[in-house]
Scaffold this active site. Sequence first.
Site, PDB file in Angstrom:
ATOM      1  CG  ASP A 226      -0.260   0.066   2.506  1.00  0.00           C
ATOM      2  OD1 ASP A 226       0.986   0.217   2.525  1.00  0.00           O
ATOM      3  OD2 ASP A 226      -0.929   0.001   3.543  1.00  0.00           O
TER       4      ASP A 226
ATOM      5  CB  CYS B 256     -10.534 -27.704   9.545  1.00  0.00           C
ATOM      6  SG  CYS B 256     -11.191 -26.059   9.917  1.00  0.00           S
TER       7      CYS B 256
ATOM      8  CB  CYS C 110      -7.136 -24.819   7.014  1.00  0.00           C
ATOM      9  SG  CYS C 110      -7.890 -24.700   8.640  1.00  0.00           S
TER      10      CYS C 110
ATOM     11  CG  ASP D 236      -6.610  -5.082   1.554  1.00  0.00           C
ATOM     12  OD1 ASP D 236      -7.204  -4.316   0.767  1.00  0.00           O
ATOM     13  OD2 ASP D 236      -6.202  -4.723   2.679  1.00  0.00           O
TER      14      ASP D 236
ATOM     15  CB  CYS E 181     -12.305 -25.828   6.453  1.00  0.00           C
ATOM     16  SG  CYS E 181     -10.782 -24.888   6.277  1.00  0.00           S
TER      17      CYS E 181
ATOM     18  CG  HIS F 151     -10.540 -21.832  10.019  1.00  0.00           C
ATOM     19  ND1 HIS F 151     -10.996 -22.824   9.180  1.00  0.00           N
ATOM     20  CD2 HIS F 151     -11.628 -21.082  10.332  1.00  0.00           C
ATOM     21  CE1 HIS F 151     -12.295 -22.691   9.019  1.00  0.00           C
ATOM     22  NE2 HIS F 151     -12.711 -21.645   9.704  1.00  0.00           N
TER      23      HIS F 151
END
Lengths: 433, 433
Positions: free
Chosen positions: B145, B361, B358, B318, B356, B387
Amino acid sequence: MSPDSTPSAEAAAAAAPTTRGPASECSGVPSRPTPQPTADAAPTIPATQEATAPFSFTITSRCPHTRARCGCFHTPHGPVHTPRFMPVGTAATVKGVSIPQLVETGAEMVLANTYHLSLQPGEAVVAEAGGLHRFMGWQGPLLTDSGGFQVFSLGAINRIDDDGVVFRSPRDGARITLTPERSMAIQMALGADVAMAFDQCPPYPASEADIAAACRRTHAWLERCVTAHDRPGQALFGIVQGGCYPALRAESARVVAGFDLPGIAVGGVSVGEPVEEMHRIVRQVGPLLPEAKPHYLMGVGSLREMAIAVAQGFDLFDCVLPTRLGRHGTALVGGERWNLRNARFRHDHTPLDPSCSCLACRLHSRAYLHHLIRSEEMLGRSLLSLHNLTTLLRFTTAMGQAIAEGCFAEDFAPWEQDSPAAHTWTLPSAPTG
Amino acid sequence: MSPDSTPSAEAAAAAAPTTRGPASECSGVPSRPTPQPTADAAPTIPATQEATAPFSFTITSRCPHTRARCGCFHTPHGPVHTPRFMPVGTAATVKGVSIPQLVETGAEMVLANTYHLSLQPGEAVVAEAGGLHRFMGWQGPLLTDSGGFQVFSLGAINRIDDDGVVFRSPRDGARITLTPERSMAIQMALGADVAMAFDQCPPYPASEADIAAACRRTHAWLERCVTAHDRPGQALFGIVQGGCYPALRAESARVVAGFDLPGIAVGGVSVGEPVEEMHRIVRQVGPLLPEAKPHYLMGVGSLREMAIAVAQGFDLFDCVLPTRLGRHGTALVGGERWNLRNARFRHDHTPLDPSCSCLACRLHSRAYLHHLIRSEEMLGRSLLSLHNLTTLLRFTTAMGQAIAEGCFAEDFAPWEQDSPAAHTWTLPSAPTG
């Protein structure tokens, strides 16, 4: 300089594993004695258990010059190749390290703390989950301590007597009683592969009378632990106490060994005593332990002390230091402790430890780690913890490799009188070239 | 209930991706219109850049009912498949997430903050390291940014004028001037794939006169950014401002689009305005952006708002929320926010989100995550961050897949008037069965 000289031993122990390649430096040196094959060593001390039993310890190689051995401790959740450092996962997590990262460090057996887990989340929750392995997601071998060390070192103790310990919960002030039976019940509920006997571990210094009393209690409690413990697939290890008093240590080793448990630990070290005292205890007690059992030196995880202990036949080690140092921004590199917060790392774009293949060293620079620590970023604490664990695991793995290849005494224990390198330690001052 | 009704849109947007399988639910429904092939859509809005240029944006599919499209933004460090959420790595680290873990979330482009990095470690250190990619060890696309948002929202501003902004460093109180030229110099030194123009982003609420002045300044600064920016291999994106004033938004979109940069962003949203205002801005400005460029909606990362924005042709998003929520013990599950500290998770041994994949999980239970958060363990914060990022990445990936398969309007934007599912939103109250 005496053979036991602390700084030199440290330098030797630290230098060996961080500079050596994988095995190559260990072969072809003419003066090195031929490693004694396992088959020759075995008849001397026959194994008391079959390798196929749920818990058995197989010694695969021995150092011909010291008591060092490498072997394999078989558990229901897989083998533990010794000598080996065991990361501490106090609250069922090795702080800041995920399970796949823990696997990458080379860890095989991981510790968890009975005291902490009994307070949060409580052993009932862990049992409900199907035991500690499933609760924390670690499928390898696990060991729980007895809770005794924490009660004596952290807890606000109300009363100790022959029955057990009464203390106040640091969470809510509740009155909690911990006894050998209660420690066994919690550890059986947690369901680690190895449970530790509930012992009394006095801080240093303590009078001979106090230590003698603690020993008597520890031995009586061990008997109660053996009686109370009946979880199949879980081994119970006894703990030798005795403080800095050789006669008490010898007596404790004799009594605890008499229970013929699948493993034996030495406690009451790393409790505030000078490091030379610890070396003395290790050198005295190591040879007194039953050879066919795995020997666990509790709370010790510095390179030099592990090397000295391996030379005396110790196999397993644990210590919170690598993760605690990592969380505080300190990395173990080349036998030194580096504070990554230090400004000297700001512009250092080289890997943390070029000889290390952990995530921190493989992917990041000293300057980046310095930046993360300066910025109080979680990732910095996590990467340094990972690196420090990897370093200790690498060190114990390298010792095992050296034992197997017959160069342990030269590379890791040059101060031992029978070492082929002992001459380098007998001069008034160590040679520099 | 109106087609824009917030709670219902949220429910629809949240439900779709967490319950749908990989693509299978998207085919074979008779009422669904045939997806419009990319080849047919392309002639309407010809791509202005070749796919082989260092920066180019290829639209690969379009939703026949909304402005949603999926595509690929090509950068020197690889492709960014849109629509896509971009994790925020403020201090050159996505808080608590290692680089291999970040790869696993499905992240393709990662943000870093110019303001934070210019203060610590300083852009010179990053440049010395060979740029931000090498410094942080992320080899995929990066975006920085401009520092403007932080200066206006965090900094103790001393003075704003047409030249730039003077503020006090929060580190040492030093007087720092940030101008378009300085922001470009820092971002060029950092060397991300995408640099953002230095803009003035006023907080909400602000008068029309103040927003008009901020717009004039933002446009003048954009011209100076374009002049100052000359790093090959780095794209500059302009930023549309205009607050909640449609005329100012339209004028800003026109002016910024006129610079014909490789991408265009909409800022000045998620700055404290009511969420309905944000929806209104998104619906007004989306259609005004040059279609052939990637459209980046800054600071937005909730499921509903991303779905609404994708329906208006936005591609990139974002937000710090997934990691910030994770650090505070909150998980995004099924479109809801779950506080894992809550006692209801203590005995819940099921996976956090069974849909999920990930690490959190796959390997752990709600009870374990509850325990980690209760115990203030780093690993808990890190796993929940992981997650939450995975959830947002999955959601944007699922939107892209739905666009490619022609079911975006039905599954993710049923409130849009042209959606095949629009009838479900035209009743006075939503049907329950």
